[in-house]
Design a protein around this motif. Structure first.
Motif, short mmCIF file in Angstrom:
data_model
loop_
_atom_site.label_atom_id
_atom_site.label_comp_id
_atom_site.label_asym_id
_atom_site.label_seq_id
_atom_site.Cartn_x
_atom_site.Cartn_y
_atom_site.Cartn_z
N SER A 55 -17.17 27.82 11.02
CA SER A 55 -16.79 26.54 11.30
C SER A 55 -17.59 26.03 12.72
CB SER A 55 -15.44 26.60 11.95
OG SER A 55 -14.43 27.12 11.14
N ASN A 83 -8.90 18.63 14.94
CA ASN A 83 -9.34 20.03 14.51
C ASN A 83 -8.20 21.16 14.54
OD1 ASN A 83 -12.29 20.25 13.65
ND2 ASN A 83 -12.43 19.22 15.76
N SER A 87 -6.44 22.57 11.11
CA SER A 87 -6.41 24.08 11.04
C SER A 87 -5.03 24.81 10.63
CB SER A 87 -6.98 25.05 12.14
OG SER A 87 -8.34 24.58 12.26
N LEU A 90 -3.87 23.66 7.16
CA LEU A 90 -4.69 24.59 6.18
C LEU A 90 -3.76 26.12 6.26
CD1 LEU A 90 -8.47 24.63 7.01
CD2 LEU A 90 -7.18 23.91 4.81
N CYS A 246 -11.86 19.91 5.05
CA CYS A 246 -12.20 21.42 5.22
C CYS A 246 -13.38 21.49 4.30
CB CYS A 246 -11.02 22.17 4.58
SG CYS A 246 -11.45 23.90 4.98
N ILE A 250 -15.40 27.22 3.98
CA ILE A 250 -13.76 27.62 4.55
C ILE A 250 -12.81 27.72 3.41
CG2 ILE A 250 -11.95 26.89 6.40
CD1 ILE A 250 -14.67 27.73 7.92
N ILE A 251 -12.84 26.78 2.63
CA ILE A 251 -11.93 26.91 1.24
C ILE A 251 -12.15 28.36 0.77
CG2 ILE A 251 -11.07 25.86 -0.69
CD1 ILE A 251 -11.71 23.17 0.25
N THR A 399 -15.55 15.00 0.49
CA THR A 399 -14.21 14.87 1.21
C THR A 399 -13.12 14.03 0.53
OG1 THR A 399 -15.34 15.50 3.22
CG2 THR A 399 -13.28 14.44 3.44
#
Length: 500
Positions: A55, A83, A87, A90, A246, A250-251, A399
Motif C-alpha cells: 500500500s 483510506n 480499508s 474491504l 483497491c 491488494i485484492i 477502477t
C-alpha cells in the motif's frame, strides 16, 4: 574513499541482501497455485505486512508529503478518512469472498460469472494498471537515487534495482515477495521515526511552540476540518473514489488467505497500522512547514536532506527504495498472473486440458511487464506527469470498470456477459467524456462518477433487458450463512463479556 561512495555502497548492499533473501527462501513450486497465491498457509502477521508494504509505495511518500505541506490540515484529514473507511469496507467485503476464495485472481472471479470475454478484458485492464503502478515506482527509484547521490548517474542504479525486483519476483513467486516485503517494511518503517526526529530538530522549537505556531496558520487550524467551502468540496469529490478503490495487488491478498474470516481479520487490523504510518507522514510534513513555511513543493526533499551525512542519506535512499520495491514486486506478480493464467485461459477452449507451461509463462511475463514499465518511465520522466497519466488512464480505467463489477459479483449479483459489457463500456466512456470536457472547467475528476455509472448501467441493463433464469441477486450460500452466524455469536459473546 569519497563520502558519496558510502551511500552507493549502502544502496548496493541493500539490493544484494534483498536479492539474496528473495532467491534463498524461495521454494521449488510444483504448481501454479503455489507460485501465484501460495498454499493458503500464510500467517495473519505476514499478510498484514505484505499489504502494508504494498500500500505504501515510494510514490505515496513522494507525492503526499508535499501535498500535505502545501494544502494544510484538510488534505491529510480527507485522505486519512477515505483510506481508513476504504480499508474497513474491504474487511467487510472479505466476508463475502467464500465462493471465490479458491480462485487465483480478480479476473478469474469475475470471469466465473460473466464468461471468458469479460475475464480477458478484466485481465487486460488489470495488467495495464499494474504496469502503470510499477512505472511510478521505477520513476521514484530514479528520483530518490539522484536526490541522495547527485554525483552518480541514477539510471544505472535504477536499472539494477528494477532487475533485482524482477529477478526475485519471477523466480521466487509469492513466497519470495511476502518475505522480502517483511524485510522492506521493516526497513522503511524504521526511517519514519528518524525523519520525524530530523525535521523536528530543524524546527529548533518545542512541541508547545510548534502547536502555537500552527494555530496561527490559517490552513492548519482545526476549525477548517469540516468547513465545506468550494475548494474542500472539490477535494472531497476528487478523492471519493478512495472509498471503493483497491489496487489489483491488494485484492490479490484475498486469495492468499485461508478463508473469509482470516481475510476479514487481516484487513481490519491493517486499518490501524495504515493510520499510524499515515499520521507519521503527516507529522513530518507539519514539522517541515514549521521549520520553513516558504518552501516550494519540489524543494521539500532538498530541505530534509540538507546537511545530512552520507550514511543517513544512504539509509533514507534504501528506505524509499524498499517502499518502491515492495509495491512494484506485488504489481509485477499480479500482472504475470493475469497474463499467464487469465489471458491464456480466456483464449483457450473451455474443454481443453490445463495449460502445462503457466509457470514458465508467468516468469517471462514478469520480465516483459517490468521492461514495459521501464519504457513508460522513459516517455514520462517527470514523476507528477507520470502519476497524472497513470492515475487518470491506466489505473482510472481499471477502477471505474473492474472494481464496481467485482464488488457486485462478490456481494451476490449475477447477470450476463452483455450486461457486464454495457456497464464496463459506459463507465470508461463516461470517464473519457467527463475528463475531456468537464474536468478542465470544474476541476473535478470523473472516476467516482464513472464508477457509479458502471453500477447503475449494469443494474439498469439487467432489469430492463430480458435475462435468463437464475440471475439477479442471489441468496447467501450455506458457507456465508454459517459465517454470519459465527460473527453474530462472536459479537454476542463479546457483548456479554463487556457487560460482566
Amino acid at each position: 574513499m569519497p563520502l558519496y561512495n558510502i551511500t552507493l555502497l549502502m544502496v548496493l548492499a541493500f539490493l544484494f541482501v534483498t536479492l539474496t533473501i528473495g532467491l534463498y527462501i524461495r521454494k521449488k513450486d510444483t504448481t501454479f497455485r503455489a507460485y501465484a497465491v501460495g498454499t493458503q498457509e500464510f500467517h495473519i502477521t505476514t499478510l498484514i505486512a505484505t499489504i502494508l508494504a504494498t500500500s505504501f509505495g515510494g510514490g505515496f511518500l513522494m507525492r503526499e508529503l508535499p501535498n500535505i505541506y502545501d494544502q494544510g490540515i484538510q488534505y491529510p484529514f480527507l485522505i486519512f478518512t477515505m483510506n481508513t473507511v476504504g480499508s474497513y469496507i474491504l474487511s467487510l467485503l472479505a466476508l463475502h469472498m467464500g465462493p471465490f476464495i479458491q480462485h487465483l485472481s480478480i479476473a478469474e472471479t469475475i470471469g466465473s460469472i460473466y464468461g471468458q470475454y469479460i475475464r480477458m478484458i478484466t485481465a487486460l485492464l488489470t495488467t495495464c494498471s499494474c504496469i502503470g503502478s510499477v512505472a511510478i515506482q521505477i520513476n521514484v527509484m530514479s528520483y530518490t537515487i539522484g536526490m541522495c547521490m547527485d554525483t552518480i548517474n541514477p539510471d544505472i542504479l535504477t536499472v539494477l534495482a528494477t532487475l533485482t525486483l524482477i529477478s526475485y519476483t519471477a523466480f521466487g513467486g509469492i513466497r519470495s515477495i511476502t518475505i522480502t516485503d517483511l524485510f522492506q517494511l521493516t526497513t522503511f518503517t524504521i526511517v519514519i521515526p528518524y525523519l520525524l526526529k530530523i525535521v523536528l530538530l530543524k524546527t529548533d522549537q518545542s512541541f508547545l511552540e510548534i502547536i502555537k505556531l500552527l494555530e496561527k496558520q490559517e490552513k492548519f487550524q482545526c476549525k477548517h476540518l469540516l468547513e465545506f467551502d468550494k475548494k474542500y468540496c472539490i477535494q472531497l469529490l476528487n478523492n471519493l473514489h478512495l472509498l471503493f478503490f483497491c489496487s489489483p495487488s491488494i485484492i490479490q491478498r484475498f486469495y492468499m488467505s485461508t478463508g473469509p474470516i482470516q481475510a476479514k481479520k487481516v484487513f481490519s487490523r491493517v486499518v490501524l497500522f495504515e493510520a499510524i504510518i499515515f499520521i507519521s507522514i503527516a507529522l513530518i510534513a507539519l514539522f517541515i512547514f514549521v521549520g520553513n513555511p516558504t518552501l516550494q513543493k519540489d524543494e521539500i526533499w532538498g530541505y530534509i536532506l540538507e546537511d545530512m551525512s552520507p550514511f543517513y542519506k544512504g539509509y533514507v535512499a534504501i528506505s524509499i527504495l524498499a517502499m518502491t520495491m515492495s509495491t512494484a514486486d506485488s504489481h509485477l506478480q499480479t500482472a504475470s498472473i493475469m497474463i499467464s493464467h487469465d489471458m491464456v485461459e480466456s483464449m483457450r477452449n473451455i474443454e481443453a486440458p490445463p495449460y502445462m507451461h503457466k509457470l514458465r509463462l508467468a516468469k517471462l511475463a514478469t520480465l516483459v511487464t517490468g521492461l514495459l514499465a521501464m519504457i513508460v518511465t522513459v516517455y514520462y520522466p517527470n514523476l507528477f506527469t507520470l502519476s497524472a497519466f497513470v492515475f487518470e488512464w491506466l489505473i482510472g480505467c481499471f477502477t471505474v470498470s473492474v472494481i464496481p463489477l467485482f464488488i457486485l459479483t462478490v456481494l451476490g449479483f449475477r447477470s450476463t456477459t452483455p450486461t457486464a459489457f454495457m456497464g464496463m463500456g459506459i463507465s470508461i466512456l463516461v470517464m473519457l467524456i467527463w475528463n475531456h470536457w468537464l474536468k478542465p472547467k470544474i476541476a473535478i475528476d470523473g472516476k467516482c462518477i464513472a464508477a457509479v455509472a458502471n453500477g447503475l448501467a449494469t443494474m439498469a441493463a439487467h432489469y430492463l433487458l430480458p435475462q435468463p433464469c437464475g440471475t439477479g441477486w442471489m441468496e447467501p450460500d450455506p458457507e456465508q450463512k454459517r459465517m454470519r452466524q459465527l460473527i453474530r455469536a462472536f459479537k454476542k459473546h463479546r457483548k456479554n463479556i463487556d457487560a460482566e
